[in-house]
Scaffold this active site. Sequence first.
Site, short mmCIF file in Angstrom:
data_model
loop_
_atom_site.label_atom_id
_atom_site.label_comp_id
_atom_site.label_asym_id
_atom_site.label_seq_id
_atom_site.Cartn_x
_atom_site.Cartn_y
_atom_site.Cartn_z
N CYS A 94 0.81 -1.23 0.00
CA CYS A 94 0.00 0.00 0.00
C CYS A 94 0.83 1.27 0.00
O CYS A 94 0.33 2.33 -0.37
CB CYS A 94 -0.94 0.02 1.20
N HIS A 354 -8.28 4.13 -3.27
CA HIS A 354 -6.98 3.62 -2.85
C HIS A 354 -6.41 2.68 -3.91
O HIS A 354 -6.41 1.46 -3.73
CB HIS A 354 -7.14 2.91 -1.50
N CYS A 384 -0.69 2.92 6.30
CA CYS A 384 -0.53 1.56 6.81
C CYS A 384 -0.23 0.66 5.63
O CYS A 384 -0.52 1.00 4.48
CB CYS A 384 -1.79 1.11 7.55
#
Length: 397
Positions: A94, A354, A384
């Site tokens: 991520c 995202h 995160c």
Amino acid sequence: MNDRIRDVYIVDAVRTPVGKYGGALASVRPDDLAAHVVRALVDRAPALDPARIDDVVLGNANGAGEENRDVARMAVLLAGLPVTVPGATVNRLCASGLEAVVQAYRAIALGDASVMIAGGVESMSRAPWVLPKPERAFPAGHQQAYSTTLGWRMTNPKMPPRWTVSLGEGAELIAEKHGIGREQQDAFAFASHEKAARAWKDGAYDGEVVPVPGAELARDECIRDTTSPEALARLKPAFRTEGGTVTAGNSSPLNDGAAALLLCDEEGLKATGREPLARVRASAVTAIEPDLYGLGPVEAVRRALAKAGRAFPDLTHFELNEAFAAQALGCLAEWPDLDPGLVNQRGGAIAIGHPLGCSGARLAGSVAHQLAAAGSGTGVAALCIGVGQGQALVLER
């Protein structure tokens, strides 16, 4: 021989509008998305000779589909940059886009480069299904295919089961740990949509977003102007059927998009003829129990601020990736000195989206643009990371 650490500046940052899964950008290859933002960034610095770009680093979390042949190098070639410009692709899940920015920052700070492009790309819509090789030749039975869109696949059986829970279950664990209820999560998600819709209406993204040619997408596709706390409350839990609080409405969606930043030292900055948006001060990456991945940014932000000689009261802008409302609220609960009103002032990933490899670069670019608009300040970009990590970057102007 390098005898000093150089100052590193973010000169410009661009991104595509973020498309929803199967939406307006689903027909665009990820290498083309990446090439688009690289080309746009170069076009916005006409005084810079593209041959002066020392390297291009892009983050990508998948790497199993059309972006598999080092998407950064593919983007350089597809964007029409000189063939002498190299490219490297990095993966920190991520935070891949932020990792790319950090790697460019380090290279420039150490004198290994003067001008670099860093960013990230992901097309979750086009992520392929993959088939593992069979254990023996010529199997007679059916073989299992795995989606590479998101999360664990082909998991090593040696991994403890508690470490390989789904991302949504990890968010539920954080909600339990910090006593974060469904109403609080839905309120956070609603605020994300409100802020993002207002930012677009006010033109906050006009200088940052570069539409993709051929795609009918003028703004981030997942923003829901018409949602309400009542509508969010009607959604069923997505990961726990009994007592669950995490829903599709208070989670980030699956997305497509790309972002890129131009970073330079003093000499490179003169070559661009531009005033920088911000200066990089410090970065940090940390790790945590994999099932509590959502709390990964907590220590990363603390360490990055300490390296920069700053504290939470010094901050004016803060971009925290909203993988889940529960995850973001869990981090905020562990930063009591942070003013929550500074966080994601232009909306967050629950509304914007995202696209994994892109998000870290999007956040860093957003902080840089906000600092430039304010004229001064200190900002943080943090995410995160699946499998239990966190990363943070501190910028100043």
